[in-house]
Design a protein around this motif. Structure first.
Motif, PDB file in Angstrom:
ATOM      1  N   HIS A  20       0.801  -1.226   0.000  1.00  0.00           N
ATOM      2  CA  HIS A  20       0.000   0.000   0.000  1.00  0.00           C
ATOM      3  C   HIS A  20       0.835   1.278   0.000  1.00  0.00           C
ATOM      4  O   HIS A  20       0.432   2.281  -0.599  1.00  0.00           O
ATOM      5  N   ASP A  21       1.993   1.259   0.677  1.00  0.00           N
ATOM      6  CA  ASP A  21       2.721   2.506   0.923  1.00  0.00           C
ATOM      7  C   ASP A  21       4.083   2.612   0.246  1.00  0.00           C
ATOM      8  O   ASP A  21       4.590   3.712   0.065  1.00  0.00           O
ATOM      9  N   VAL A  22       4.694   1.476  -0.096  1.00  0.00           N
ATOM     10  CA  VAL A  22       6.070   1.514  -0.617  1.00  0.00           C
ATOM     11  C   VAL A  22       6.110   1.270  -2.121  1.00  0.00           C
ATOM     12  O   VAL A  22       6.689   2.054  -2.878  1.00  0.00           O
ATOM     13  N   LEU A  23       5.496   0.188  -2.563  1.00  0.00           N
ATOM     14  CA  LEU A  23       5.640  -0.229  -3.963  1.00  0.00           C
ATOM     15  C   LEU A  23       4.828   0.575  -4.973  1.00  0.00           C
ATOM     16  O   LEU A  23       5.294   0.754  -6.108  1.00  0.00           O
ATOM     17  N   PRO A  24       3.622   1.077  -4.623  1.00  0.00           N
ATOM     18  CA  PRO A  24       2.859   1.825  -5.643  1.00  0.00           C
ATOM     19  C   PRO A  24       3.623   2.995  -6.243  1.00  0.00           C
ATOM     20  O   PRO A  24       3.503   3.277  -7.440  1.00  0.00           O
ATOM     21  N   MET A  25       4.447   3.691  -5.455  1.00  0.00           N
ATOM     22  CA  MET A  25       5.181   4.842  -5.978  1.00  0.00           C
ATOM     23  C   MET A  25       6.355   4.428  -6.865  1.00  0.00           C
ATOM     24  O   MET A  25       6.996   5.276  -7.492  1.00  0.00           O
ATOM     25  N   LEU A  26       6.618   3.110  -6.935  1.00  0.00           N
ATOM     26  CA  LEU A  26       7.722   2.638  -7.769  1.00  0.00           C
ATOM     27  C   LEU A  26       7.247   2.117  -9.122  1.00  0.00           C
ATOM     28  O   LEU A  26       8.055   1.679  -9.928  1.00  0.00           O
ATOM     29  N   GLN A  27       5.929   2.129  -9.338  1.00  0.00           N
ATOM     30  CA  GLN A  27       5.410   1.667 -10.627  1.00  0.00           C
ATOM     31  C   GLN A  27       5.977   2.543 -11.745  1.00  0.00           C
ATOM     32  O   GLN A  27       5.989   3.756 -11.664  1.00  0.00           O
ATOM     33  N   GLY A  28       6.454   1.910 -12.779  1.00  0.00           N
ATOM     34  CA  GLY A  28       7.052   2.648 -13.885  1.00  0.00           C
ATOM     35  C   GLY A  28       8.547   2.849 -13.715  1.00  0.00           C
ATOM     36  O   GLY A  28       9.224   3.327 -14.622  1.00  0.00           O
ATOM     37  N   GLN A  29       9.071   2.503 -12.516  1.00  0.00           N
ATOM     38  CA  GLN A  29      10.515   2.634 -12.280  1.00  0.00           C
ATOM     39  C   GLN A  29      11.186   1.277 -12.141  1.00  0.00           C
ATOM     40  O   GLN A  29      12.332   1.184 -11.710  1.00  0.00           O
ATOM     41  N   GLN A  30      10.441   0.211 -12.478  1.00  0.00           N
ATOM     42  CA  GLN A  30      10.988  -1.132 -12.331  1.00  0.00           C
ATOM     43  C   GLN A  30      12.219  -1.300 -13.227  1.00  0.00           C
ATOM     44  O   GLN A  30      12.287  -0.750 -14.318  1.00  0.00           O
ATOM     45  N   PRO A  31      13.222  -2.076 -12.755  1.00  0.00           N
ATOM     46  CA  PRO A  31      14.366  -2.405 -13.608  1.00  0.00           C
ATOM     47  C   PRO A  31      13.904  -3.179 -14.843  1.00  0.00           C
ATOM     48  O   PRO A  31      12.760  -3.612 -14.922  1.00  0.00           O
ATOM     49  N   SER A  32      14.814  -3.359 -15.788  1.00  0.00           N
ATOM     50  CA  SER A  32      14.450  -4.055 -17.023  1.00  0.00           C
ATOM     51  C   SER A  32      13.920  -5.456 -16.726  1.00  0.00           C
ATOM     52  O   SER A  32      13.000  -5.936 -17.388  1.00  0.00           O
ATOM     53  N   GLU A  33      14.520  -6.118 -15.729  1.00  0.00           N
ATOM     54  CA  GLU A  33      13.997  -7.404 -15.279  1.00  0.00           C
ATOM     55  C   GLU A  33      13.197  -7.181 -14.010  1.00  0.00           C
ATOM     56  O   GLU A  33      13.740  -6.773 -12.986  1.00  0.00           O
ATOM     57  N   ARG A  34      11.908  -7.443 -14.065  1.00  0.00           N
ATOM     58  CA  ARG A  34      11.039  -7.188 -12.912  1.00  0.00           C
ATOM     59  C   ARG A  34      11.371  -8.157 -11.785  1.00  0.00           C
ATOM     60  O   ARG A  34      11.497  -9.358 -12.003  1.00  0.00           O
ATOM     61  N   ILE A  35      11.472  -7.617 -10.588  1.00  0.00           N
ATOM     62  CA  ILE A  35      11.778  -8.425  -9.401  1.00  0.00           C
ATOM     63  C   ILE A  35      10.448  -8.806  -8.741  1.00  0.00           C
ATOM     64  O   ILE A  35       9.682  -7.926  -8.353  1.00  0.00           O
ATOM     65  N   PRO A  36      10.145 -10.090  -8.610  1.00  0.00           N
ATOM     66  CA  PRO A  36       8.846 -10.492  -8.037  1.00  0.00           C
ATOM     67  C   PRO A  36       8.581  -9.853  -6.677  1.00  0.00           C
ATOM     68  O   PRO A  36       7.459  -9.442  -6.380  1.00  0.00           O
ATOM     69  N   GLU A  37       9.621  -9.774  -5.845  1.00  0.00           N
ATOM     70  CA  GLU A  37       9.453  -9.209  -4.499  1.00  0.00           C
ATOM     71  C   GLU A  37       9.095  -7.728  -4.516  1.00  0.00           C
ATOM     72  O   GLU A  37       8.640  -7.198  -3.494  1.00  0.00           O
ATOM     73  N   CYS A  38       9.286  -7.069  -5.647  1.00  0.00           N
ATOM     74  CA  CYS A  38       8.993  -5.638  -5.745  1.00  0.00           C
ATOM     75  C   CYS A  38       7.686  -5.370  -6.476  1.00  0.00           C
ATOM     76  O   CYS A  38       7.481  -4.279  -7.012  1.00  0.00           O
ATOM     77  N   GLU A  39       6.798  -6.349  -6.518  1.00  0.00           N
ATOM     78  CA  GLU A  39       5.483  -6.185  -7.123  1.00  0.00           C
ATOM     79  C   GLU A  39       4.438  -6.077  -6.011  1.00  0.00           C
ATOM     80  O   GLU A  39       4.418  -6.894  -5.087  1.00  0.00           O
ATOM     81  N   SER A  40       3.553  -5.086  -6.123  1.00  0.00           N
ATOM     82  CA  SER A  40       2.499  -4.909  -5.117  1.00  0.00           C
ATOM     83  C   SER A  40       1.645  -6.158  -4.973  1.00  0.00           C
ATOM     84  O   SER A  40       1.257  -6.537  -3.859  1.00  0.00           O
ATOM     85  N   ALA A  41       1.348  -6.808  -6.098  1.00  0.00           N
ATOM     86  CA  ALA A  41       0.519  -8.019  -6.057  1.00  0.00           C
ATOM     87  C   ALA A  41       1.190  -9.111  -5.230  1.00  0.00           C
ATOM     88  O   ALA A  41       0.527  -9.815  -4.458  1.00  0.00           O
ATOM     89  N   MET A  42       2.514  -9.252  -5.381  1.00  0.00           N
ATOM     90  CA  MET A  42       3.223 -10.281  -4.623  1.00  0.00           C
ATOM     91  C   MET A  42       3.258  -9.950  -3.133  1.00  0.00           C
ATOM     92  O   MET A  42       3.125 -10.847  -2.282  1.00  0.00           O
TER      93      MET A  42
END
Length: 294
Positions: free
Chosen positions: A93-115
């Protein structure tokens, strides 16, 4: 990290944090620590991604601690699972939503809000499973225990649904991780069905009890979880318990009640009851201010 962001316009700070080259391995991918043959590394150049990964690790450590104390202190274990759920909820809710669009070229599963939400739901399911265990020790009514066990299933079904709806993101997700969720769903649904069958047995409705147990036994049929030996042991123990009760009910029904076993469409609809919620993650406060000397 918040101190660094307050100095974001400083050239030296930007230089220090723009090319971090921090490397993480994922515990959730097929090629990660769940399958040690070829560790996959992800490069992180953003402090907020680093914070997210640290929080994911912290939630995992809380969950691990809960598993360590579960045999001696059920209340503490449930609390730790709920705290872990709160950490993952904070991430989602508070950390990952602001990182959407800034993901590295390879998406890290642990950095997905859904995960993060999936992990929060798993921890809530585990917290409720511990509370059910405590309730079983107190000889709580079978009908309530059936609902509580199915509440565990409902948490896990929601987690599984999220994984399936985001399958395009989690292409390399560990099969062992997915099997863990599915195995727990089958186990707790089976336990719920056992309590339901016993309630019908007390009411001398053996036909319904047999139908319920046959349906539950079919879920176990041909399912042997791979991976840990402890998984196989628990799964077999639960399947044997269900099978023993089914044979007893069938025997009693054949020789005394002679009721027609209930068909699938005649079985009672399973009801769940969720009684746990995350414990909100509290941001730690520093004992002193951080000062950067340029």
């Amino acid at each position: 990290m918040f101190r660094v962001e307050s100095l974001d316009n400083n050239a030296k700070v930007s230089q220090w944090t723009s090319d971090l080259r921090i490397r993480w391995t994922s515990v959730l991918t097929t090629s990660g620590p769940f399958g040690l043959t070829a560790l996959k590394y992800y490069r992180v150049d953003n402090l907020r991604f680093e914070l997210a990964l640290i929080l994911f690790l912290y939630g995992g450590l809380l969950r691990e601690r809960a598993l360590e104390v579960i045999s001696t202190d059920l209340v503490e274990a449930a609390t730790l699972f709920r705290k872990a759920a709160g950490v993952y909820q904070h991430m989602a809710h508070d950390v990952l939503p602001m990182l959407q669009g800034q993901q590295p070229s390879e998406r890290i599963p642990e950095c997905e809000s859904a995960m993060a939400t999936v992990m929060s739901l798993i921890c809530l399911a585990e917290a409720q499973a511990v509370i059910v265990q405590k309730a079983e020790e107190k000889a709580t009514s079978g009908s309530l225990l059936a609902k509580l066990h199915y509440g565990v299933v409902q948490f896990l079904e929601e987690a599984n649904g999220l994984l399936q709806s985001h399958s395009t993101i989690f292409l390399d997700l560990s099969e062992k991780f997915k099997r863990f969720i599915n195995t727990c769903m089958i186990l707790h649904e089976g336990r719920s069905q056992i309590y339901i069958a016993n309630e019908f047995k007390k009411q001398e409705k053996l036909g319904v009890a047999v139908g319920v147990l046959r349906y539950a036994a079919n879920k176990f049929q041909g399912r042997t979880p791979g991976g840990e030996e402890s998984w196989k042991s628990i799964f077999k123990q639960e399947a044997d318990r269900l099978g023993d009760l089914l044979r007893k009910c069938e025997h009693q029904n054949d020789f005394i009640w002679r009721e027609k076993p209930a068909r699938v469409d005649e079985l009672p609809i399973l009801e769940g009851k969720k009684i746990v919620s995350p414990i909100d993650y509290q941001l730690p406060k520093l004992d002193r201010d951080l000062i950067f000397v340029f």
